[in-house]
Design a protein around this motif. Structure first.
Motif, PDB file in Angstrom:
ATOM      1  N   GLN B  54      36.261 -35.979   8.302  1.00 35.88           N
ATOM      2  CA  GLN B  54      36.102 -34.698   7.599  1.00 35.88           C
ATOM      3  C   GLN B  54      35.221 -33.725   8.819  1.00 35.88           C
ATOM      4  N   GLY B  55      35.454 -32.258   8.427  1.00 33.60           N
ATOM      5  CA  GLY B  55      34.885 -31.606   9.853  1.00 33.60           C
ATOM      6  C   GLY B  55      33.107 -31.035   9.624  1.00 33.60           C
ATOM      7  N   TRP B  56      32.920 -30.328  10.063  1.00 27.00           N
ATOM      8  CA  TRP B  56      31.003 -30.121  10.886  1.00 27.00           C
ATOM      9  C   TRP B  56      30.227 -29.742   9.391  1.00 27.00           C
ATOM     10  N   LYS B  57      31.455 -28.989   8.683  1.00 26.98           N
ATOM     11  CA  LYS B  57      30.632 -28.720   7.323  1.00 26.98           C
ATOM     12  C   LYS B  57      30.742 -29.465   5.830  1.00 26.98           C
ATOM     13  N   ALA B  58      31.656 -30.706   5.889  1.00 28.10           N
ATOM     14  CA  ALA B  58      31.504 -31.763   4.785  1.00 28.10           C
ATOM     15  C   ALA B  58      30.909 -32.411   5.608  1.00 28.10           C
ATOM     16  N   TYR B  59      30.794 -33.099   7.005  1.00 29.11           N
ATOM     17  CA  TYR B  59      29.701 -33.926   7.910  1.00 29.11           C
ATOM     18  C   TYR B  59      28.387 -33.438   7.255  1.00 29.11           C
ATOM     19  N   ALA B  60      29.017 -31.893   7.218  1.00 27.94           N
ATOM     20  CA  ALA B  60      27.001 -31.770   7.136  1.00 27.94           C
ATOM     21  C   ALA B  60      26.417 -31.754   5.566  1.00 27.94           C
ATOM     22  N   SER B  61      27.324 -32.229   4.992  1.00 32.89           N
ATOM     23  CA  SER B  61      27.171 -31.541   3.563  1.00 32.89           C
ATOM     24  C   SER B  61      27.097 -32.385   2.828  1.00 32.89           C
ATOM     25  N   SER B  62      27.943 -33.566   3.269  1.00 37.63           N
ATOM     26  CA  SER B  62      27.792 -34.984   2.879  1.00 37.63           C
ATOM     27  C   SER B  62      25.934 -35.460   3.853  1.00 37.63           C
ATOM     28  N   LEU B  63      25.842 -35.821   4.211  1.00 33.79           N
ATOM     29  CA  LEU B  63      24.198 -36.238   5.089  1.00 33.79           C
ATOM     30  C   LEU B  63      23.218 -35.402   4.051  1.00 33.79           C
ATOM     31  N   LEU B  64      23.545 -33.747   3.833  1.00 34.74           N
ATOM     32  CA  LEU B  64      22.381 -33.181   2.651  1.00 34.74           C
ATOM     33  C   LEU B  64      22.297 -34.353   1.293  1.00 34.74           C
ATOM     34  N   LEU B  65      23.449 -34.320   1.099  1.00 34.23           N
ATOM     35  CA  LEU B  65      23.437 -35.046  -0.453  1.00 34.23           C
ATOM     36  C   LEU B  65      23.058 -36.657  -0.319  1.00 34.23           C
ATOM     37  N   PHE B  66      23.514 -36.905   0.561  1.00 33.40           N
ATOM     38  CA  PHE B  66      22.822 -38.150   0.437  1.00 33.40           C
ATOM     39  C   PHE B  66      21.570 -38.178   1.132  1.00 33.40           C
ATOM     40  N   ASN B  67      20.829 -37.461   1.197  1.00 36.36           N
ATOM     41  CA  ASN B  67      19.084 -37.324   1.897  1.00 36.36           C
ATOM     42  C   ASN B  67      19.258 -36.752   0.575  1.00 36.36           C
ATOM     43  N   ALA B  68      19.458 -35.145   0.172  1.00 34.59           N
ATOM     44  CA  ALA B  68      18.849 -35.037  -1.541  1.00 34.59           C
ATOM     45  C   ALA B  68      19.128 -36.506  -2.471  1.00 34.59           C
ATOM     46  N   ALA B  69      20.007 -36.917  -3.099  1.00 40.21           N
ATOM     47  CA  ALA B  69      19.980 -38.611  -3.869  1.00 40.21           C
ATOM     48  C   ALA B  69      18.757 -39.773  -2.681  1.00 40.21           C
ATOM     49  N   GLY B  70      18.513 -39.574  -1.536  1.00 41.82           N
ATOM     50  CA  GLY B  70      17.079 -40.801  -1.391  1.00 41.82           C
ATOM     51  C   GLY B  70      16.294 -40.294  -1.801  1.00 41.82           C
ATOM     52  N   PHE B  71      16.328 -38.663  -1.683  1.00 41.99           N
ATOM     53  CA  PHE B  71      14.421 -38.061  -1.736  1.00 41.99           C
ATOM     54  C   PHE B  71      14.920 -38.333  -3.374  1.00 41.99           C
ATOM     55  N   SER B  72      15.431 -37.765  -4.291  1.00 43.32           N
ATOM     56  CA  SER B  72      15.396 -37.796  -5.377  1.00 43.32           C
ATOM     57  C   SER B  72      14.863 -39.565  -6.193  1.00 43.32           C
ATOM     58  N   LEU B  73      16.002 -40.351  -5.722  1.00 37.37           N
ATOM     59  CA  LEU B  73      15.223 -42.019  -6.446  1.00 37.37           C
ATOM     60  C   LEU B  73      13.997 -42.038  -5.530  1.00 37.37           C
ATOM     61  N   LEU B  74      13.549 -41.884  -3.865  1.00 32.93           N
ATOM     62  CA  LEU B  74      12.636 -41.959  -4.297  1.00 32.93           C
ATOM     63  C   LEU B  74      11.042 -41.558  -5.243  1.00 32.93           C
ATOM     64  N   PHE B  75      11.192 -40.609  -5.027  1.00 31.27           N
ATOM     65  CA  PHE B  75      10.865 -39.597  -5.332  1.00 31.27           C
ATOM     66  C   PHE B  75      10.431 -40.738  -6.833  1.00 31.27           C
ATOM     67  N   GLY B  76      11.640 -40.667  -7.549  1.00 29.61           N
ATOM     68  CA  GLY B  76      11.082 -41.164  -8.630  1.00 29.61           C
ATOM     69  C   GLY B  76      10.434 -42.347  -9.198  1.00 29.61           C
ATOM     70  N   ILE B  77      10.434 -43.180  -8.016  1.00 29.27           N
ATOM     71  CA  ILE B  77      10.154 -44.426  -7.543  1.00 29.27           C
ATOM     72  C   ILE B  77       8.290 -44.206  -7.432  1.00 29.27           C
ATOM     73  N   LEU B  78       8.162 -43.403  -6.541  1.00 21.50           N
ATOM     74  CA  LEU B  78       6.851 -43.089  -6.407  1.00 21.50           C
ATOM     75  C   LEU B  78       5.678 -42.636  -7.793  1.00 21.50           C
ATOM     76  N   LEU B  79       6.730 -41.705  -8.118  1.00 25.00           N
ATOM     77  CA  LEU B  79       6.090 -40.715  -9.415  1.00 25.00           C
ATOM     78  C   LEU B  79       5.803 -41.913 -10.273  1.00 25.00           C
ATOM     79  N   PHE B  80       7.064 -43.060 -11.010  1.00 26.61           N
ATOM     80  CA  PHE B  80       6.945 -43.998 -11.929  1.00 26.61           C
ATOM     81  C   PHE B  80       6.288 -45.404 -11.142  1.00 26.61           C
ATOM     82  N   GLN B  81       6.065 -45.590 -10.345  1.00 26.87           N
ATOM     83  CA  GLN B  81       6.118 -46.904  -9.827  1.00 26.87           C
ATOM     84  C   GLN B  81       4.815 -47.803 -10.742  1.00 26.87           C
ATOM     85  N   HIS B  82       3.981 -47.062 -12.134  1.00 33.35           N
ATOM     86  CA  HIS B  82       3.330 -47.689 -12.459  1.00 33.35           C
ATOM     87  C   HIS B  82       3.964 -48.798 -14.031  1.00 33.35           C
ATOM     88  N   ARG B  83       5.357 -48.382 -13.988  1.00 36.41           N
ATOM     89  CA  ARG B  83       5.763 -48.889 -14.726  1.00 36.41           C
ATOM     90  C   ARG B  83       7.047 -49.415 -14.564  1.00 36.41           C
TER      91      ARG B  83
END
Lengths: 195, 561
Positions: B54-83
């Motif tokens: 990957q060039g720097w742009k692809a490397y950076a966008s992979s990182l951003l996408l990965f962190n966005a996926a991690g954010f969504s997953l964690l946000f969901g877990i925290l919001l719905f931990q009672h279920r």
């Protein structure tokens, strides 16, 4: 598109590996090989569990050595929107978080010191711990209470002082931390010596 | 005093002894020479599917996408931990703003605690949610450092590597083995590890005490190793279950700085000039020692307001634990703010005014004194670029680093990052004051109140995570603004440094001549340190004067608030 797939697949795989397999494996190792530590280092007297060797507990009576001031609180049973002081609440750890120029802190330090006697007192006896659950006192902090405990138990001061000195733990590995006394262990020894 | 300095000295020696071989090992991991887990690596990367360079742009966008996926997953877990399962305390889901704040906090490797661990989060949230991001945010930071080192070393290259491969290797070969080893040591030394929520005991005086428990050891191991810092319990590593003895304390402090310090050596190897790595190690080390000396003096001097009542021999013990004593509390406070760890074993809010100032300044300098895993090194490299630029201006030559010309694009990008801390701290802080949300959240009156606010926004922007915890951060305004500050402080550095690496990768290094300014000697180290201090001081001295310095003077004159 291929980046999105990688992001989703790796998020799920690593959640399984680092978020579930890893902590559950460590839990298994702990429960099988190190159950005492893994379950909170509980201390028993006879059959009864009387506390954890690592967690301080509230001692208010004159006949016991008392730990450090604790800033922990609990929900007020009379009004659940309010908090009340509940020292050594091991389900809600906190320090005072009072700043160095705080009037409240200066007043509390003064009041605690005056309750103990004249002049400066051992620092750990007049300041709140970080966790509110500090299980230890400095040797000076324990020795400062010998006279009160001896009187309450009707024992010679020398005997109680000797007990404290036997309970002093040195630095870990001879270097790390500082000499200290575990208050629960000291009080258990005290009950055994002079019920 | 002597015993104190002995402990600090032992720490410095052990850190060096650990960082050198670890740095060498990490370099081999990222060049693909370490292969003992190759089958597992292949399965994981095969499933991921994207293994192109990957060039720097692809490397950076992979990182951003990965962190966005991690954010969504964690946000969901925290919001719905009672279920979700493993919620023995029956906690409710988090409020939306607390869930957003906590999810950003863990994805950006900040681990700011607006939540109170034992009173808010289920075991499932702590494990599958937080522990996972403790690994992945650390691995993301490490990947960035590796890509940057490759870019700096490359010759007319377009690519920086593959983000997924680097991140996976960081997790499998470095973080996971380290965390398993440390977790077992921690367990043996007394940290709990159970799926039960708590145990009730009857105290000697007949009272009932509920001891909160949980899978602590596994989370604490990675929290330290990945410079994460988010605690299992509210008071973090001051809690006796999270840090039972002076030995766990020592191991924790080593774990905090081990990987960041090792990265200087990894970098030296990856750019084929170990002297460059050593120079960075020395510059960071000198700043660390200076911070330690200053904070130790302040805490040892104690609080003059209490001198008539608290024996000054022990120093300032408010908010500290007896088993660590003064020196280990100070050493921890310095390492945790120098790295972007942010775990605490003493309450920073109760540090003396100048002690608190050092903690704050460490963060405000950009957390480059070893810093966060990976990002500490890259943050330092931004200062290196500024420094060679300034040195170039002084002698009137085009600045060079590692034989490559540092031109307008690189300097502009590096200078841009100098704005991140002031925006996150001063602009956001001013906004909080102007809207009145600061005043309603601070606990202490007087200059200390300002310190509490400034510390909160410094900690978020610096991705540190420690707090002057009297500050009530769990409100919609602060959860949101601190969340933005964390994002700014994370990606506001990562993206420019990757862009710089991409641009340097394409250049051809020139051979050193008699006119080349060496970037590994004492002159350069001195210039680098001065640049860091001047930038930090120019930016933050005014606000520090209104906060901790004003408080220090007040305390000396016996004034309370």
């Amino acid at each position: 598109m291929s980046q999105l797939r990688a992001a989703l697949v790796l998020s799920v795989l690593f959640t399984l590996l680092t978020g579930l397999a890893y902590p559950l494996a460590i839990t298994g190792i702990g429960q099988v090989l190190l159950p005492h530590q893994a379950n909170g280092s509980l201390v028993r007297r006879g059959e009864a569990v009387v506390g954890s060797a690592l967690i301080g507990q509230n001692f208010a009576l004159d006949r016991y050595f008392q730990g450090r001031p604790s800033a922990t609180s609990a929900v007020d049973p009379a009004d659940t929107t309010k908090a009340i002081d509940a020292p050594y609440n091991a389900a809600n750890s906190t320090g005072s978080n009072l700043g160095p120029s705080s009037k409240v802190l200066a007043g509390a330090v003064e009041a605690r010191a005056k309750a103990l006697g004249e002049g400066p007192q051992p620092a750990d006896l007049v300041t709140a711990s970080a966790s509110g659950l500090d299980p230890h006192l400095s040797p000076a902090g324990a020795l400062a209470q010998v006279a009160r405990v001896a009187k309450a138990r009707g024992k010679p001061e020398a005997e109680i002082r000797a007990l404290v000195e036997r309970q002093v733990e040195g630095r870990d590995l001879g270097i790390l931390g500082q000499p200290r006394v575990n208050v629960l262990a000291l009080n258990l020894a005290l009950d055994a010596l002079a019920p | 005093m002597q015993a104190d300095l002995l402990q600090a000295g032992l720490y410095a020696l052990m850190l060096l002894a650990l960082a050198v071989p670890l740095g060498w090992f990490m370099a081999r991991v990222f060049t693909g020479e370490v292969r003992f887990l190759a089958p597992l690596e292949h399965v994981i990367l095969g499933a991921a599917g994207d293994r192109r360079e990957q060039g720097w742009k692809a490397y950076a966008s992979s990182l951003l996408l990965f962190n966005a996926a991690g954010f969504s997953l964690l946000f969901g877990i925290l919001l719905f931990q009672h279920r979700l399962p493993i919620n023995p305390q029956g906690f409710d889901g988090l409020s939306w703003h607390l869930a957003i704040n906590t999810a950003i906090s863990f994805v950006t490797n900040t681990n700011w605690q607006s939540y109170g661990g034992e009173t808010t989060l289920s075991h499932f949230s702590q494990m599958a949610g937080l522990t996972t991001q403790n690994f992945l945010s650390a691995a993301s930071g490490m990947a960035v450092a590796v890509a940057v080192a490759r870019g700096f070393a490359a010759r007319q290259a377009k690519h920086l590597g593959n983000f997924w491969t680097d991140m996976t290797r960081a997790t499998l070969y470095i973080l996971l083995p380290g965390a398993i080893t440390l977790a077992i040591l921690f367990l043996a030394l007394g940290m709990p590890q159970t799926l039960f929520a708590s145990v009730d005991v009857t105290t000697l005086e007949g009272g009932k005490q509920t001891l909160s428990l949980g899978p602590v050891a596994s989370q604490i191991a990675i929290k330290q190793l990945g410079t994460n810092g988010g605690g299992f319990f509210n008071v973090n590593s001051a809690h006796p279950f999270e840090n039972p003895t002076a030995i766990t304390n020592f191991l924790s402090m080593l774990a905090i700085l081990a990987i960041p310090a090792a990265f200087t050596f990894t970098y030296g190897r990856m750019v084929n000039d170990p002297r460059q790595g050593r120079a960075l190690f020395v510059a960071m080390g000198l700043l660390l020692v200076a911070a330690f000396a200053a904070m130790y003096a302040a805490e040892r001097f104690g609080n003059p307001l209490h001198a008539a009542y608290a024996d000054p021999a022990a120093g300032n013990m408010e908010g500290k634990e007896v088993r660590f004593g003064l020196v280990n509390s100070v050493l921890w406070a310095v390492t945790t703010t120098a790295a972007s760890n942010g775990s605490v074993n003493a309450m920073h809010d109760s540090l003396t005014p100048l002690g608190g100032l050092i903690a704050m300044l460490n963060i405000q300098l950009g957390e480059i004194v070893y810093g966060g895993v990976g990002v500490g090194l890259t943050g330092m490299l931004l200062f290196v670029i500024i420094t060679v630029f300034l040195a170039g201006l002084m002698v009137g030559r085009t600045p060079e680093y590692l034989g490559k010309k540092i031109e307008a694009r690189e300097v502009k990008l590096a200078a841009l990052t100098l704005l991140v801390m002031p925006i996150g701290v001063l602009v956001f802080g001013a906004l909080a004051i102007a809207t009145g949300t600061a005043q309603s959240s601070v606990q202490d009156a007087g200059p200390h109140g300002l310190s509490e606010l400034i510390y909160a926004y410094s900690s978020a922007t610096g991705n540190n995570g420690s707090a002057f915890a009297g500050f009530t951060a769990n409100t919609a305004f602060h959860n949101t603004m601190l969340g933005l500050a964390m994002l700014l402080g994370r990606f506001g550095y990562i993206i420019p440094i990757l862009a710089i690496a991409g641009s340097l990768a394409a250049k051809t290094p020139a051979a050193a001549t008699a006119g080349t300014f060496p970037t590994h000697g004492p002159v350069f180290v001195t210039l680098l340190i001065l640049t860091i201090l001047i930038v930090g001081a120019l930016t933050f001295l005014p606000v520090l004067a209104l906060g901790p310095i004003a408080e220090h003077v007040s305390v000396l004159f016996g004034r309370t608030f």
